[in-house]
Write a protein that holds these residues in place. Sequence first.
Motif, PDB file in Angstrom:
ATOM      1  N   ALA A   7     -13.795  12.277  -0.260  1.00  0.00           N
ATOM      2  CA  ALA A   7     -14.072  14.033  -0.616  1.00  0.00           C
ATOM      3  C   ALA A   7     -15.128  13.746  -1.196  1.00  0.00           C
ATOM      4  O   ALA A   7     -16.468  15.224  -1.668  1.00  0.00           O
ATOM      5  N   GLY A   8     -14.289  13.719  -3.088  1.00  0.00           N
ATOM      6  CA  GLY A   8     -14.819  14.464  -3.653  1.00  0.00           C
ATOM      7  C   GLY A   8     -16.110  13.841  -4.284  1.00  0.00           C
ATOM      8  O   GLY A   8     -17.125  14.660  -4.400  1.00  0.00           O
ATOM      9  N   ILE A   9     -16.573  11.972  -4.113  1.00  0.00           N
ATOM     10  CA  ILE A   9     -18.244  11.606  -4.473  1.00  0.00           C
ATOM     11  C   ILE A   9     -18.525  12.236  -3.223  1.00  0.00           C
ATOM     12  O   ILE A   9     -19.920  12.452  -4.033  1.00  0.00           O
ATOM     13  N   ARG A  10     -18.451  12.686  -2.017  1.00  0.00           N
ATOM     14  CA  ARG A  10     -19.749  13.260  -1.116  1.00  0.00           C
ATOM     15  C   ARG A  10     -20.009  14.546  -1.796  1.00  0.00           C
ATOM     16  O   ARG A  10     -21.014  15.416  -1.444  1.00  0.00           O
ATOM     17  N   SER A  11     -19.229  15.510  -2.203  1.00  0.00           N
ATOM     18  CA  SER A  11     -19.472  16.981  -2.507  1.00  0.00           C
ATOM     19  C   SER A  11     -20.108  16.271  -3.825  1.00  0.00           C
ATOM     20  O   SER A  11     -21.260  17.456  -3.719  1.00  0.00           O
ATOM     21  N   GLU A  12     -19.776  15.685  -4.411  1.00  0.00           N
ATOM     22  CA  GLU A  12     -21.098  15.372  -6.068  1.00  0.00           C
ATOM     23  C   GLU A  12     -22.738  14.669  -5.016  1.00  0.00           C
ATOM     24  O   GLU A  12     -23.531  15.332  -5.595  1.00  0.00           O
ATOM     25  N   TYR A  13     -22.424  14.026  -4.076  1.00  0.00           N
ATOM     26  CA  TYR A  13     -23.905  14.027  -3.246  1.00  0.00           C
ATOM     27  C   TYR A  13     -23.862  15.189  -2.333  1.00  0.00           C
ATOM     28  O   TYR A  13     -24.952  14.566  -1.471  1.00  0.00           O
ATOM     29  N   ARG A  14     -23.574  15.979  -2.554  1.00  0.00           N
ATOM     30  CA  ARG A  14     -23.869  16.973  -1.240  1.00  0.00           C
ATOM     31  C   ARG A  14     -24.955  17.541  -0.953  1.00  0.00           C
ATOM     32  O   ARG A  14     -25.988  17.524   0.288  1.00  0.00           O
ATOM     33  N   ASN A  15     -26.295  17.074  -1.756  1.00  0.00           N
ATOM     34  CA  ASN A  15     -27.768  17.207  -1.813  1.00  0.00           C
ATOM     35  C   ASN A  15     -28.203  15.855  -0.542  1.00  0.00           C
ATOM     36  O   ASN A  15     -29.827  16.530  -0.333  1.00  0.00           O
ATOM     37  N   VAL A  16     -27.823  15.184  -0.474  1.00  0.00           N
ATOM     38  CA  VAL A  16     -27.927  14.383   0.107  1.00  0.00           C
ATOM     39  C   VAL A  16     -27.765  13.759   1.541  1.00  0.00           C
ATOM     40  O   VAL A  16     -27.044  14.639   1.934  1.00  0.00           O
ATOM     41  N   ASP A  17     -28.562  14.259   2.430  1.00  0.00           N
ATOM     42  CA  ASP A  17     -28.534  14.246   4.168  1.00  0.00           C
ATOM     43  C   ASP A  17     -26.909  13.356   4.558  1.00  0.00           C
ATOM     44  O   ASP A  17     -26.822  12.484   4.061  1.00  0.00           O
ATOM     45  N   ASP A  18     -26.504  13.817   5.726  1.00  0.00           N
ATOM     46  CA  ASP A  18     -25.498  12.821   6.728  1.00  0.00           C
ATOM     47  C   ASP A  18     -25.797  11.557   6.502  1.00  0.00           C
ATOM     48  O   ASP A  18     -25.568  10.871   6.664  1.00  0.00           O
ATOM     49  N   GLU A  19     -27.560  11.044   7.212  1.00  0.00           N
ATOM     50  CA  GLU A  19     -27.900   9.985   7.407  1.00  0.00           C
ATOM     51  C   GLU A  19     -27.886   9.073   6.464  1.00  0.00           C
ATOM     52  O   GLU A  19     -27.621   8.126   6.488  1.00  0.00           O
ATOM     53  N   ASP A  20     -28.688   9.791   5.531  1.00  0.00           N
ATOM     54  CA  ASP A  20     -28.877   8.978   4.219  1.00  0.00           C
ATOM     55  C   ASP A  20     -28.022   8.673   3.581  1.00  0.00           C
ATOM     56  O   ASP A  20     -27.276   7.693   2.939  1.00  0.00           O
ATOM     57  N   TRP A  21     -26.235   9.752   3.108  1.00  0.00           N
ATOM     58  CA  TRP A  21     -25.379   9.086   2.486  1.00  0.00           C
ATOM     59  C   TRP A  21     -24.350   8.248   3.276  1.00  0.00           C
ATOM     60  O   TRP A  21     -24.198   7.306   2.643  1.00  0.00           O
ATOM     61  N   SER A  22     -24.587   8.234   4.236  1.00  0.00           N
ATOM     62  CA  SER A  22     -23.787   7.334   5.451  1.00  0.00           C
ATOM     63  C   SER A  22     -24.518   5.817   5.392  1.00  0.00           C
ATOM     64  O   SER A  22     -23.456   4.929   5.360  1.00  0.00           O
ATOM     65  N   SER A  23     -25.948   6.004   5.201  1.00  0.00           N
ATOM     66  CA  SER A  23     -26.490   4.326   4.692  1.00  0.00           C
ATOM     67  C   SER A  23     -25.841   4.091   3.464  1.00  0.00           C
ATOM     68  O   SER A  23     -25.831   3.119   3.066  1.00  0.00           O
ATOM     69  N   GLY A  24     -25.989   4.911   2.762  1.00  0.00           N
ATOM     70  CA  GLY A  24     -26.136   4.370   1.348  1.00  0.00           C
ATOM     71  C   GLY A  24     -24.787   3.990   0.728  1.00  0.00           C
ATOM     72  O   GLY A  24     -24.195   3.093   0.506  1.00  0.00           O
ATOM     73  N   ARG A  25     -23.782   4.724   1.771  1.00  0.00           N
ATOM     74  CA  ARG A  25     -22.450   4.725   0.780  1.00  0.00           C
ATOM     75  C   ARG A  25     -21.755   3.493   1.823  1.00  0.00           C
ATOM     76  O   ARG A  25     -21.088   2.651   1.478  1.00  0.00           O
ATOM     77  N   ALA A  26     -22.612   3.211   3.442  1.00  0.00           N
ATOM     78  CA  ALA A  26     -21.878   1.873   3.919  1.00  0.00           C
ATOM     79  C   ALA A  26     -22.475   0.192   3.148  1.00  0.00           C
ATOM     80  O   ALA A  26     -21.849  -0.307   2.891  1.00  0.00           O
ATOM     81  N   GLN A  27     -23.805   0.756   2.338  1.00  0.00           N
ATOM     82  CA  GLN A  27     -24.015  -0.063   1.715  1.00  0.00           C
ATOM     83  C   GLN A  27     -23.757  -0.685   0.792  1.00  0.00           C
ATOM     84  O   GLN A  27     -22.849  -1.888  -0.077  1.00  0.00           O
ATOM     85  N   ILE A  28     -22.495   0.548  -0.141  1.00  0.00           N
ATOM     86  CA  ILE A  28     -21.765   0.409  -1.318  1.00  0.00           C
ATOM     87  C   ILE A  28     -20.222  -0.415  -0.948  1.00  0.00           C
ATOM     88  O   ILE A  28     -20.254  -1.293  -1.824  1.00  0.00           O
ATOM     89  N   LEU A  29     -19.655   0.668  -0.042  1.00  0.00           N
ATOM     90  CA  LEU A  29     -18.193  -0.114   0.835  1.00  0.00           C
ATOM     91  C   LEU A  29     -18.763  -1.477   1.096  1.00  0.00           C
ATOM     92  O   LEU A  29     -17.243  -2.450   0.730  1.00  0.00           O
ATOM     93  N   GLN A  30     -19.605  -2.187   1.860  1.00  0.00           N
ATOM     94  CA  GLN A  30     -20.232  -3.563   2.308  1.00  0.00           C
ATOM     95  C   GLN A  30     -20.296  -4.063   1.082  1.00  0.00           C
ATOM     96  O   GLN A  30     -19.751  -5.532   0.411  1.00  0.00           O
ATOM     97  N   ALA A  31     -21.066  -4.173  -0.099  1.00  0.00           N
ATOM     98  CA  ALA A  31     -21.100  -4.822  -1.590  1.00  0.00           C
ATOM     99  C   ALA A  31     -19.303  -4.705  -1.655  1.00  0.00           C
ATOM    100  O   ALA A  31     -18.830  -5.865  -2.588  1.00  0.00           O
ATOM    101  N   PHE A  32     -19.089  -4.017  -2.154  1.00  0.00           N
ATOM    102  CA  PHE A  32     -17.137  -4.512  -1.868  1.00  0.00           C
ATOM    103  C   PHE A  32     -16.890  -5.123  -1.998  1.00  0.00           C
ATOM    104  O   PHE A  32     -16.000  -5.743  -2.690  1.00  0.00           O
ATOM    105  N   LEU A  33     -17.093  -4.968  -0.122  1.00  0.00           N
ATOM    106  CA  LEU A  33     -16.336  -5.983   0.517  1.00  0.00           C
ATOM    107  C   LEU A  33     -16.759  -7.172   0.573  1.00  0.00           C
ATOM    108  O   LEU A  33     -16.238  -8.445   0.300  1.00  0.00           O
TER     109      LEU A  33
END
Length: 96
Positions: A39-65
């Motif tokens: 939630a804190g990370i999402r708040s930092e990126y509140r200017n990013v729309d939900d679609e772009d947030w989801s796409s970008g965040r998914a890429q980051i998470l997948q890279a870690f996995l």
Amino acid sequence: MIEATVHGADIATGDTALLLDADLAVLAADPAGYSTYVAGIRSEYRNVDDEDWSSGRAQILQAFLDRPTIYATPSARAHWEDRARANLAAELATLC
């Protein structure tokens, strides 16, 4: 050492490995703590729309996995790796 915190850097040793593990310790928080972190990370990126947030965040998470290990030290891997992977996978499932 700070430059090594750019995630995806080569596995470090010594004090740098400890710093990297400390930086990523939050990934292994209990589920409520991890949710607060996200939630804190999402708040930092509140200017990013939900679609772009989801796409970008998914890429980051997948890279870690996709990494062979998230943590640089054997101790951190033993204590945190499984919980961190579970948190990342659970979050990724909410984004897909």
